[in-house]
Design a protein around this motif. Structure first.
Motif: not given
Length: 336
Positions: A182-186, A195-198, A329-335
């Motif tokens: 789990x990744x969190x931003x505060x 966000x729950x991620x793979x 799900x992760x999207x390709x082509x991010x910065x």
């Protein structure tokens, strides 16, 4: 009770005062939820949006009919306060919905479906059905919303069971990992987004940061390798790092990630102490529930309940879950 009026006035504490009766009497529960859902607008038809509507009554008694229906003078359609919310097409009495919403909003570490089963007399299947829909109603879709700004802390944690099958075997040693990241931003003084991620990689976390944190923000993290990636380290206005391996948890200049760590502590205590076991399929709902309570931490339980009811409008969760409600799900082509 007048249309659009709160249960006992405009004071937030009046909601809490009206709750016990709403959890015991069906008519009181219906009027309670109606008053909160339509507290800022007039009751309108859920089919055509017309506000020329009225409550249907029993011809003999003059009281509201048994189904608590409303009728639209425009399209002549009938509906209830359930229509257009997570409660739609549910046969569970609204007094149980009011009680479950109250417990979910007031319990700092959440409430389990088994607890709701014991306290309401519902079956476990019905209680779980209800709690999943309440969590779905609490979930916020951050896409298209304003990004976090200022000082933003980010960190990752792993939720779930312990690794199994550690015994030695011939060949490569493989330890299946049963935990879910789990990744969190505060935003300090603001909201949390989790966000729950793979998997936790520079690409995955970088995508989440790019989509949810303004570029002029000051990023605060620990010394994990993914944050030392140049595309993350140099992307924001500044990047503060604390090295936990050296016993460093805060710097005199305000560099720390203790805020997001405190949010993780609530999530972990809730998962381990209240729910005990959460499947990966539904974990994002539990995470959304904790995020909702965190973002409403500065208001009382009554106002938090009011927000939960309003948040459930326009949402529907069916038995066959649509792909749109699954974790991104992760999207390709991010910065990054």
């Amino acid at each position: 009770m007048a249309k659009g009026q709160r249960p006992a006035g405009s004071d937030k504490s009046a909601i809490i005062t009206a709750l016990p009766k709403a959890c015991a009497d069906e008519l009181a529960a219906v009027e309670f939820i109606e008053s909160l859902r339509w507290s800022e607008t007039r009751p309108c038809c859920q089919r055509c949006g017309d506000t020329d509507v009225y409550k249907m009554t029993d011809r003999k008694t003059g009281q509201r009919n048994k189904r608590f229906l409303w009728k639209c003078n425009g399209c002549q359609k009938q509906y209830t306060v359930r229509v257009g919310t997570v409660m739609e097409d549910s046969r569970i009495p609204l007094r149980h919905w009011a009680y479950a919403l109250w417990k979910a909003c007031s319990s700092k570490k959440g409430v389990s479906a088994l607890q709701i089963k014991r306290e309401t007399g519902l079956t476990y299947k019905s209680a779980l059905f209800m709690m999943h829909r309440i969590r779905f109603g609490m979930a916020e879709d951050w896409r298209g919303q304003q990004k976090l700004s200022g000082t933003v802390e980010t960190d990752e944690t792993y939720v779930g069971g312990k690794p199994r099958n550690k015994q030695s075997r011939p060949g490569p040693r493989i330890l299946p990992h049963r935990k879910t990241p789990v990744v969190s931003l505060v935003e300090r003084g603001g909201n949390i987004r989790s966000f729950v991620t793979v998997d936790v990689t520079a690409d995955n976390v970088g995508q989440i940061l790019a989509e949810n944190v303004a570029r002029e923000s000051h990023l605060m993290t620990d010394s994990a390798g993914i944050y030392r990636h140049n595309s993350i380290h140099n992307y924001f206005a500044s990047h503060g790092v604390t090295d936990h391996s050296r016993g460093q948890y805060a710097k005199p200049d305000g560099t720390h990630s203790n805020t997001v760590e405190s949010a993780f502590s609530l999530l972990k205590r809730g998962i381990y102490g209240t729910f005990h076991n959460v499947s990966r399929k539904h974990q994002h709902r539990y995470v959304a529930e904790f995020d909702f309570r965190w973002n409403a931490r500065k208001v009382d339980d009554g106002e938090r309940l009011s927000r939960a009811i309003k948040s459930s409008v326009g949402k529907r969760l069916q038995y066959k879950e649509p792909l749109a409600t699954l974790p991104p799900t992760p999207i390709q082509g991010t910065p990054f």
